[in-house]
Design a protein around this motif. Structure first.
Motif, PDB file in Angstrom:
ATOM      1  N   ASP A 136       0.841  -1.203   0.000  1.00 11.02           N
ATOM      2  CA  ASP A 136       0.000   0.000   0.000  1.00 11.02           C
ATOM      3  C   ASP A 136       0.879   1.259   0.000  1.00 11.02           C
ATOM      4  O   ASP A 136       0.576   2.243  -0.684  1.00 11.02           O
ATOM      5  N   GLU A 137       1.964   1.199   0.750  1.00  6.32           N
ATOM      6  CA  GLU A 137       2.888   2.331   0.807  1.00  6.32           C
ATOM      7  C   GLU A 137       3.546   2.546  -0.557  1.00  6.32           C
ATOM      8  O   GLU A 137       3.684   3.694  -1.017  1.00  6.32           O
ATOM      9  N   ASP A 140       1.152   4.127  -2.975  1.00  4.53           N
ATOM     10  CA  ASP A 140       1.011   5.557  -2.697  1.00  4.53           C
ATOM     11  C   ASP A 140       2.164   6.363  -3.294  1.00  4.53           C
ATOM     12  O   ASP A 140       1.991   7.515  -3.686  1.00  4.53           O
ATOM     13  N   TYR A 141       3.353   5.743  -3.323  1.00  6.01           N
ATOM     14  CA  TYR A 141       4.548   6.420  -3.824  1.00  6.01           C
ATOM     15  C   TYR A 141       4.762   6.219  -5.319  1.00  6.01           C
ATOM     16  O   TYR A 141       5.721   6.759  -5.890  1.00  6.01           O
TER      17      TYR A 141
END
Length: 285
Positions: A136-137, A140-141
């Motif tokens: 998920d991180e 996002d990036y």
């Protein structure tokens, strides 16, 4: 104190800078203060409860002795060491366990995420249990990573293909992400080694070395990018060899020879591929 940093993200004058915006600390200087090469010095600094103390009175011992190093660079190195204790306290045994699980404390990830990974490792839990949070991180990036990569002269020739791999990742097509991305990571390394003034054979060892050495003058032993350890990660995990008589873990070599285990064409494999490329980005000139 004024930090000179390599930023993870695009920053402009006036922006607040947080710990997770800092990829690496290069120097630490002082506003309106210049330290003469023939002066003694002492520097006491702290991060939270941790203290650092650096001193050099050598130039005071002899009128002929002057300082032969840049204090701002040394201060930056030790400030980086004090502020990144969670990275520099990883033991050799823990590195081996991390590599066995095919993970690395990638610079792209938040410090809190890396600390959680290490906590799981030390509790004898699998880092894979965090894969959803980590992915998920990364998602996002994704836009930020693509923006960085598109502007680098070594990645730019491969960017159209790499961008397609990112699109497949966002679409949860991990087989396509891995199949596209892992060979292109090697392609980026080849773009780096081709700029060498010497004729160097593009062996896997030389490809890895060329990436890590491309900013050798700027990186230091307390760099948050962990250049020496990441060199091992590339050799032992990304370029891992395989036994043809055993199921092969996902690596550049197992993919190229068609022996990678089908179940490894997964969210984990795709996520690690993107994180590996982004880590490489921060070593490139």
């Amino acid at each position: 104190m004024i930090l000179h940093i390599q930023a993870k993200h695009n920053l402009k004058a006036g922006d607040a800078v947080y710990d997770d915006d800092i990829a690496d600390i290069l120097k630490l200087g002082f506003k309106d203060i210049t330290i003469p090469d023939d002066a003694g010095l002492a520097f006491i600094f702290s991060i939270g409860w941790r203290k650092g103390f650096f001193y050099d009175f050598g130039p005071l011992a002899s009128a002929q002795e002057t300082r032969s190093y840049n204090p701002e660079e040394i201060f930056g190195h030790y400030f980086a060491y004090l502020s990144r204790q969670h990275l520099f306290k990883i033991t050799e045994t823990e590195w081996q366990q991390l590599f066995e699980q095919q993970w690395f404390p990638f610079i792209t990830l938040k410090s809190s995420t890396v600390k959680k990974m290490l906590s799981y490792l030390r509790s004898d839990w699998q880092v894979d249990e965090l894969i959803q949070d980590i992915s998920d991180e990364v998602a996002d990036y994704a836009s930020d990573m693509r923006d960085r990569w598109s502007k680098n002269i070594f990645i730019e020739p491969h960017f159209e293909i790499i961008q397609h791999a990112v699109d497949r990742y966002i679409s949860k097509d991990y087989v396509s992400t891995i199949s596209i991305l892992y060979p292109r990571i090697e392609g980026v390394m080849r773009s780096v080694i081709m700029t060498s003034p010497d004729e160097i054979k593009a062996s896997q060892r030389n490809l890895v070395s060329s990436v890590i050495d491309s900013r050798q003058q700027e990186l230091h032993q307390y760099s948050s990018l962990l250049p020496a350890i990441f060199q091992r990660f590339l050799s032992e995990v990304y370029f891992a060899n395989f036994d043809p008589n055993l199921p092969a873990k996902l690596s550049r070599n197992s993919i190229a020879h068609g022996v990678a285990s089908p179940q490894d064409y997964s969210l984990k494999g795709a996520t690690i591929g993107l994180l590996t490329l982004d880590q490489i980005f921060f070593y490139l000139p």
